[in-house]
Design a protein around this motif. Structure first.
Motif, short mmCIF file in Angstrom:
data_model
loop_
_atom_site.label_atom_id
_atom_site.label_comp_id
_atom_site.label_asym_id
_atom_site.label_seq_id
_atom_site.Cartn_x
_atom_site.Cartn_y
_atom_site.Cartn_z
N GLU A 47 0.69 -1.10 0.38
CA GLU A 47 -0.38 0.46 0.09
C GLU A 47 0.52 1.14 0.10
O GLU A 47 1.80 1.02 0.71
N LYS A 48 0.44 2.34 -0.64
CA LYS A 48 1.16 3.30 -1.09
C LYS A 48 1.93 4.41 0.30
O LYS A 48 3.08 4.34 0.93
N ASN A 49 0.68 4.06 1.22
CA ASN A 49 1.02 4.78 2.59
C ASN A 49 1.42 4.32 3.98
O ASN A 49 0.62 4.49 4.52
N MET A 50 1.58 2.48 3.43
CA MET A 50 2.38 1.95 4.64
C MET A 50 3.33 2.13 5.37
O MET A 50 4.62 2.33 4.98
N THR A 51 2.96 2.35 6.50
CA THR A 51 4.07 2.42 7.41
C THR A 51 4.74 0.99 7.42
O THR A 51 4.36 0.01 7.73
N GLN A 52 6.01 1.77 8.08
CA GLN A 52 6.91 0.70 8.07
C GLN A 52 6.66 -0.27 9.63
O GLN A 52 7.40 0.27 10.83
N ASP A 53 6.30 -1.20 9.60
CA ASP A 53 6.26 -1.92 10.64
C ASP A 53 7.02 -3.18 11.20
O ASP A 53 7.93 -3.52 10.60
N PRO A 54 8.26 -2.62 12.08
CA PRO A 54 9.33 -3.37 12.66
C PRO A 54 9.09 -4.75 12.21
O PRO A 54 10.52 -5.33 12.06
N LEU A 55 8.40 -5.13 12.39
CA LEU A 55 7.84 -7.29 12.50
C LEU A 55 7.39 -7.74 11.32
O LEU A 55 7.70 -8.19 10.58
N LEU A 56 6.30 -6.97 10.67
CA LEU A 56 5.75 -7.13 10.05
C LEU A 56 6.09 -6.61 8.05
O LEU A 56 6.07 -7.03 7.10
N GLY A 57 6.36 -5.24 8.19
CA GLY A 57 6.83 -4.48 7.47
C GLY A 57 8.28 -4.68 7.13
O GLY A 57 8.94 -4.29 6.34
N SER A 58 9.25 -5.71 7.27
CA SER A 58 10.37 -6.02 6.81
C SER A 58 10.06 -6.62 5.75
O SER A 58 9.32 -7.08 4.60
N GLU A 59 11.14 -6.02 4.54
CA GLU A 59 12.08 -7.06 3.53
C GLU A 59 11.58 -8.00 3.47
O GLU A 59 10.83 -8.45 2.26
N ASN A 61 8.99 -10.28 5.41
CA ASN A 61 8.18 -10.50 5.33
C ASN A 61 7.51 -9.89 3.91
O ASN A 61 6.10 -9.89 3.75
N ARG A 62 7.41 -8.22 3.70
CA ARG A 62 6.38 -7.92 2.11
C ARG A 62 6.65 -8.60 0.86
O ARG A 62 6.13 -9.03 0.54
N ARG A 63 8.38 -10.05 1.12
CA ARG A 63 8.19 -11.01 0.03
C ARG A 63 7.66 -11.99 -0.25
O ARG A 63 6.83 -12.12 -1.09
N ARG A 64 7.58 -12.71 1.39
CA ARG A 64 6.46 -13.34 1.62
C ARG A 64 5.22 -13.41 1.64
O ARG A 64 4.11 -13.50 0.68
N ILE A 65 4.66 -11.45 1.45
CA ILE A 65 3.29 -11.52 1.41
C ILE A 65 2.87 -11.11 0.08
O ILE A 65 2.11 -12.07 -0.24
N THR A 66 3.99 -10.54 -0.61
CA THR A 66 3.76 -10.04 -2.12
C THR A 66 3.15 -11.86 -2.92
O THR A 66 2.41 -12.54 -3.70
N ASP A 67 4.53 -12.94 -2.34
CA ASP A 67 3.94 -13.91 -3.06
C ASP A 67 3.10 -14.72 -2.86
O ASP A 67 2.82 -15.52 -3.50
N ALA A 68 2.74 -14.72 -1.68
CA ALA A 68 1.63 -15.48 -0.93
C ALA A 68 0.52 -14.71 -1.68
O ALA A 68 -0.44 -15.75 -2.86
N VAL A 69 0.28 -13.55 -2.24
CA VAL A 69 -1.01 -12.70 -2.81
C VAL A 69 -0.72 -12.86 -4.17
O VAL A 69 -2.02 -13.69 -4.92
N VAL A 70 0.64 -13.21 -5.29
CA VAL A 70 0.20 -13.82 -6.19
C VAL A 70 -0.18 -15.46 -5.87
O VAL A 70 -1.24 -15.73 -7.11
N GLN A 71 1.01 -16.22 -5.45
CA GLN A 71 0.30 -17.88 -5.08
C GLN A 71 -1.38 -17.49 -5.29
O GLN A 71 -2.03 -18.41 -5.96
N ALA A 72 -2.27 -16.62 -4.39
CA ALA A 72 -3.29 -17.35 -4.24
C ALA A 72 -4.25 -16.24 -5.32
O ALA A 72 -5.65 -16.79 -5.86
N MET A 73 -3.90 -15.49 -5.98
CA MET A 73 -4.39 -14.94 -7.22
C MET A 73 -4.46 -15.88 -8.44
O MET A 73 -5.19 -16.61 -9.44
N GLU A 74 -3.36 -16.05 -8.29
CA GLU A 74 -2.84 -17.76 -9.90
C GLU A 74 -3.56 -18.72 -9.46
O GLU A 74 -4.39 -19.52 -10.36
#
Length: 190
Positions: A47-59, A61-74
């Motif tokens: 999200e454009k205005n996502m604040t950097q959360d130290p636990l879940l907002g790490s690089e 976890n961002r890759r893990r979430i992106t991969d999970a979204v791609v997998q679910a949408m495909e």
């Protein structure tokens, strides 16, 4: 007797899996004026205005979430398209410290000391995963899903990716499948 023991073991094992899995409540909302089944392509970003959360907002976890979204949408039949997607799937996460207060009016020594009120507090972290889906041409949100619950990060890296896939999959479960074209562009083939 052997069957009874097997049944008891299965019940205990099932209860253990339920107790160990993250318990997130999932909800969603969408724009009823938009036909969600008309889209076929998507792109994923934070999200454009996502604040950097130290636990879940790490690089990581961002890759893990992106991969999970791609997998679910495909898995739903959508095609990843970086250049001209019909949908833009954006996500954000946050973690908040929460406290639960418990009151127990019964003391094990009530018969000796009289009625007492035992109060205890329990601190935990509540995590939220939010998936916003926008129509690319208008940049208008057309669907939103979210999951929130007690956050307990798994100890192994592989388990973290599996946890993200499970949560994102649960959020996107109610998003409709992509439909294939049923009309042919060929004219006069009969």
């Amino acid at each position: 007797m052997k069957n009874v023991m097997k049944s008891i073991m299965l019940i205990l094992l099932g209860g253990w899996f339920v107790a160990c899995s993250p318990s997130f409540q999932v909800q969603n909302d969408y724009d009823r004026s938009v036909n969600l089944k008309q889209f076929k392509t998507f792109w994923v970003q934070a999200e454009k205005n996502m604040t950097q959360d130290p636990l879940l907002g790490s690089e990581l976890n961002r890759r893990r979430i992106t991969d999970a979204v791609v997998q679910a949408m495909e898995a739903k039949g959508y095609r990843l398209d970086e250049s001209n997607p019909e949908l833009v799937v954006r996500y954000l996460t946050d973690v908040k410290d929460r406290q639960q207060v418990r009151s127990n009016n019964m003391s094990p020594y009530w018969w000796w000391y009289g009625p007492q009120n035992n109060v205890s507090t329990y601190s935990y972290e509540e995590g939220r995963f939010i998936v916003n889906i926008y129509q690319n041409r208008s940049d208008r949100m057309i669907w939103q899903g979210w999951a929130s619950g007690k956050l307990k990060a798994p100890s192994k890296r592989d388990d973290r990716a599996a946890m993200m896939q499970g949560i994102i999959g649960d959020i996107l479960r109610s998003f409709p499948q992509a439909t294939s074209d049923t009309y042919s562009n060929e004219v006069g083939t009969r």
